[in-house]
Design an enzyme around this catalytic site. Structure first.
Site, PDB file in Angstrom:
ATOM      1  CD  GLU A  40      -3.112  41.091 -25.854  1.00 37.88           C
ATOM      2  OE1 GLU A  40      -3.627  40.958 -27.013  1.00 37.88           O
ATOM      3  OE2 GLU A  40      -3.469  41.670 -25.040  1.00 37.88           O
ATOM      4  NE  ARG A  44      -6.992  41.665 -19.612  1.00 35.01           N
ATOM      5  CZ  ARG A  44      -7.890  41.705 -20.635  1.00 35.01           C
ATOM      6  NH1 ARG A  44      -8.905  40.910 -20.625  1.00 35.01           N
ATOM      7  NH2 ARG A  44      -7.683  42.272 -21.887  1.00 35.01           N
ATOM      8  CE  LYS A 128      -6.071  45.602 -26.833  1.00 32.59           C
ATOM      9  NZ  LYS A 128      -5.756  44.285 -26.198  1.00 32.59           N
TER      10      LYS A 128
HETATM   11  C1  3PG Z   1      -8.875  42.390 -24.993  1.00 30.40           C
HETATM   12  O1  3PG Z   1      -7.867  42.694 -24.061  1.00 30.40           O
HETATM   13  O2  3PG Z   1      -8.722  43.018 -26.179  1.00 30.40           O
HETATM   14  C2  3PG Z   1     -10.165  42.250 -24.739  1.00 30.40           C
HETATM   15  O3  3PG Z   1     -10.030  41.650 -23.359  1.00 30.40           O
HETATM   16  C3  3PG Z   1     -10.459  40.912 -25.432  1.00 30.40           C
HETATM   17  O4  3PG Z   1     -11.748  40.903 -25.705  1.00 30.40           O
HETATM   18  P1  3PG Z   1     -12.468  39.516 -25.638  1.00 30.40           P
HETATM   19  O5  3PG Z   1     -12.441  38.986 -24.459  1.00 30.40           O
HETATM   20  O6  3PG Z   1     -14.100  40.212 -25.973  1.00 30.40           O
HETATM   21  O7  3PG Z   1     -12.000  38.827 -26.822  1.00 30.40           O
END
Ligand code: 3PG
Length: 317
Positions: A40, A44, A128
């Protein structure tokens, strides 16, 4: 098989942030080498569309999605660059509507029952759950699983090696996502071996493959029982005599007639048999037909080839 089913077989979705688009291909290669041809790539950073384009072009087998898609504009850009599915941290009805209209698989973030009901209105079957740990983790997901029987979950946010198995043990959790196997310092240092190692570890932990029993072939029921008696004397474990085999403890199966395998068989238990088959096939193993238990659940499968005269079968834990 559609992409959502494939994601559930892969089980783990690495969530990636790259500042430099040229890092995306070696990064995704490192993930695939570690057993995760899944990515994914998040919007960002401004590098996302180019990173997606490069991965699509160079690694067509990668199950590539775009994450942190916050607008229809970004969704269009992601798909034009080659993303096969769209994820977002929250539930944006405009993004979801565009994806549904254009047949683009979408996994929007949901953080409450109302979000899930909005997703149901669009006919979605996987959302999600973000940020899963902060929302209450496994307890929160268990509570959500009651009313929404037709919805499955992909929790992300705060997941790591120490809690992912608790999430994956929930029947409604189809896959989990996280950035822990793609740490930003490893990307910055182009430490692709570390990413391979982290993803390998995550896959190994998820599958939980371990020896369950050894099957020993004999010529007759009499021979099998003789062997079982000796092994019971040696180990102090009790004999459980059955129709086709006598077990000593749960570890030693003395087969009364020749079962698969020149010498016998080895049973390897796993947390999720369908996922284990998918991952092992990625590594080049081939399997016979699945076997089902009395309830019709897929619970065992033999490898096509023996290992040193032993047939090997997987077993659902
Ligand atoms: C996401 O986009 O789902 C989160 O940023 C992932 O979270 P994590 O960095 O705590 O794994």
């Amino acid at each position: 098989m559609d992409i959502l089913e494939k994601l559930s077989l892969a089980g783990l979705v690495p969530i990636i942030k790259v500042d430099d688009a040229s890092d995306a291909v070696p990064l995704c290669k490192a993930l695939a080498k570690g057993g995760l041809p899944v990515a994914e790539i998040t919007f960002r950073t401004a590098a996302a569309p180019e990173a997606i384009r490069l991965v699509r072009e160079n690694l067509p087998e990668c199950m590539l999605g775009a994450g942190t898609v916050l607008s229809v504009e970004q969704a269009k850009q992601a798909v034009a660059s080659g993303a096969g599915y769209i994820l977002s941290p929250g539930f944006n009805p405009k993004v979801v509507a565009w994806c549904v209209e254009n047949n683009v698989p979408v996994i929007p973030g949901c953080s409450c029952p109302s979000d899930i009901e909005a997703a149901l209105e669009f006919g979605l079957r996987l959302v999600k759950i973000f940020p899963a740990e902060s929302l209450g983790g496994v307890k929160f997901l268990k509570a959500l699983s009651g009313p929404y029987v037709n919805m499955s979950f992909a929790p992300t946010g705060g997941l790591n090696e120490s809690n992912m198995l608790d999430y994956l043990a929930l029947p409604k959790v189809k896959c989990v996502g996280g950035s822990w196997m793609v740490p930003s310092d490893a990307i910055k240092n182009k430490d692709w071996d570390k990413i391979t190692e982290m993803s390998q570890r995550a896959v190994k932990l998820m599958l939980g493959l371990e020896l369950r029993h050894v099957g020993i072939n004999s010529e007759s029921a009499e021979d099998a029982l003789k062997g079982a008696a000796l092994m019971s004397k040696l180990t102090g474990l009790p004999i459980k005599d059955g129709t086709s085999a006598a077990f000593v403890g749960t570890e030693y199966e003395f087969c009364k007639s020749k079962k698969p395998g020149k010498n016998g068989h080895i049973a390897v238990a796993t947390n999720c048999i369908s996922r284990a088959v998918w991952h092992l096939e990625q590594m080049g193993f081939a399997f016979d037909e699945p076997m089902y238990n009395a309830e019709g659940k897929f619970n065992a499968i033999y490898l096509k080839d023996e290992i040193c005269g032993f047939a090997v079968h997987l077993l659902q834990k």
